[in-house]
Design an enzyme around this catalytic site. Structure first.
Site, PDB file in Angstrom:
ATOM      1  N   ILE A  92       0.864  -1.171   0.000  1.00  0.00           N
ATOM      2  CA  ILE A  92       0.000   0.000   0.000  1.00  0.00           C
ATOM      3  C   ILE A  92       0.907   1.229   0.000  1.00  0.00           C
ATOM      4  O   ILE A  92       1.859   1.302   0.781  1.00  0.00           O
ATOM      5  CB  ILE A  92      -0.919  -0.027   1.243  1.00  0.00           C
ATOM      6  CG1 ILE A  92      -1.874  -1.231   1.126  1.00  0.00           C
ATOM      7  CG2 ILE A  92      -1.684   1.280   1.378  1.00  0.00           C
ATOM      8  CD1 ILE A  92      -2.621  -1.554   2.396  1.00  0.00           C
ATOM      9  N   HIS A 109      -5.609  -3.757 -11.848  1.00  0.00           N
ATOM     10  CA  HIS A 109      -6.292  -4.595 -10.853  1.00  0.00           C
ATOM     11  C   HIS A 109      -7.122  -5.655 -11.584  1.00  0.00           C
ATOM     12  O   HIS A 109      -7.831  -5.335 -12.538  1.00  0.00           O
ATOM     13  CB  HIS A 109      -7.194  -3.705  -9.976  1.00  0.00           C
ATOM     14  CG  HIS A 109      -7.860  -4.475  -8.885  1.00  0.00           C
ATOM     15  ND1 HIS A 109      -7.195  -4.850  -7.723  1.00  0.00           N
ATOM     16  CD2 HIS A 109      -9.111  -4.969  -8.781  1.00  0.00           C
ATOM     17  CE1 HIS A 109      -8.030  -5.534  -6.962  1.00  0.00           C
ATOM     18  NE2 HIS A 109      -9.199  -5.619  -7.574  1.00  0.00           N
TER      19      HIS A 109
HETATM   20  C1  GRF Z   1      -1.997  -8.938 -11.890  1.00  0.00           C
HETATM   21  O1  GRF Z   1      -3.103  -9.797 -11.954  1.00  0.00           O
HETATM   22  C2  GRF Z   1      -2.422  -7.553 -11.534  1.00  0.00           C
HETATM   23  O2  GRF Z   1      -3.712  -7.232 -11.951  1.00  0.00           O
HETATM   24  C3  GRF Z   1      -2.364  -7.544 -10.030  1.00  0.00           C
HETATM   25  O3  GRF Z   1      -1.261  -8.358  -9.725  1.00  0.00           O
HETATM   26  C4  GRF Z   1      -1.068  -9.315 -10.755  1.00  0.00           C
HETATM   27  C5  GRF Z   1       0.378  -9.259 -11.150  1.00  0.00           C
HETATM   28  O4  GRF Z   1       0.722 -10.305 -12.012  1.00  0.00           O
HETATM   29  N1  GRF Z   1      -2.257  -6.203  -9.526  1.00  0.00           N
HETATM   30  P1  GRF Z   1       2.156 -10.345 -12.665  1.00  0.00           P
HETATM   31  O5  GRF Z   1       3.198 -10.304 -11.551  1.00  0.00           O
HETATM   32  O6  GRF Z   1       2.285  -9.169 -13.585  1.00  0.00           O
HETATM   33  O7  GRF Z   1       2.213 -11.644 -13.399  1.00  0.00           O
END
Ligand code: GRF
Length: 199
Positions: A92, A109
């Site tokens: 955060i 997200h």
């Molecule tokens: C993704 O699903 C993103 O939406 C979320 O964290 C995940 C990261 O995945 N915030 P990666 O490390 O890019 O594979």
């Protein structure tokens, strides 16, 4: 424009960004990749891609979240970073960072915000039995998973989906959406209503 990617984990979104840079689909320069996890595969991807500054910052070396984020701001300024791209950064952000880069931090997200905020958005969507979930890219403000929405895409939840199958479909959507949005932010060609905050 010089931008940074922050990632804590696998870094598949970082990889999509690196690939898009290589293909000229993002016109900008990835000046920094930063992680709070020493073993984040994102760090390996960044090093393999030859990103100039790859930084691991250990939260245990800082007395507080604010102290950690103040160090992050120092690094961003030193590297003349103009945009911060959060890609699976599992921390955060404190006001010291959000205010220093107000309107210049974006996050992805894995849900259609404001639905399914938090660290388990895919699992929560599956458990809720919704027919459609998706992906949101938004500007970051001082609240978690909150801030003006830049773009959203829907992803269907299919009969018999598991966490893995749904997560894979969502990731595939992310890898298309995020590079495109990043490029538009860098080019200044976004049409974002400033008051369109997700509640
Ligand atoms: C993704 O699903 C993103 O939406 C979320 O964290 C995940 C990261 O995945 N915030 P990666 O490390 O890019 O594979």
């Amino acid at each position: 424009m010089n931008f940074a990617v922050f990632a804590s984990g696998n870094g598949s979104n970082l990889q999509a960004i690196i690939d898009a840079l290589g293909q000229g689909a993002i016109k900008g320069s990835l000046g920094l990749v930063l992680s709070d996890k020493a073993d984040a595969y994102a760090l390996t991807r960044a090093r393999q891609a030859g990103v100039e500054h790859v930084v691991f910052l250990d939260p245990r070396d800082f007395a507080s979240r604010t102290a950690f984020d103040a160090a992050v701001v120092e690094i961003l300024k030193e590297r003349q970073i103009e945009l911060v791209v959060l890609a699976g950064f599992m921390r955060i952000l404190s006001p010291v960072l959000v205010r220093a880069y107000a309107g210049r931090i974006i996050n992805i997200h894995p849900a259609l915000l404001p639905a399914f905020k938090g660290a388990h958005a895919v699992r929560d969507a599956l458990a809720a039995g919704v027919a459609t979930t998706g992906v949101t890219v938004h500007f970051v403000d001082e609240e978690v998973d909150h801030g003006p929405v830049i773009a959203q895409v829907s992803v269907p939840v299919l009969e018999g989906d598991t966490l893995a199958s749904l997560a894979a479909r969502i990731h595939a959507a992310e890898h298309v959406l995020y590079p495109d949005v990043i490029n538009r932010v860098l080019q200044g060609t976004l049409d974002v209503p400033a008051q369109d905050a997700c509640a």
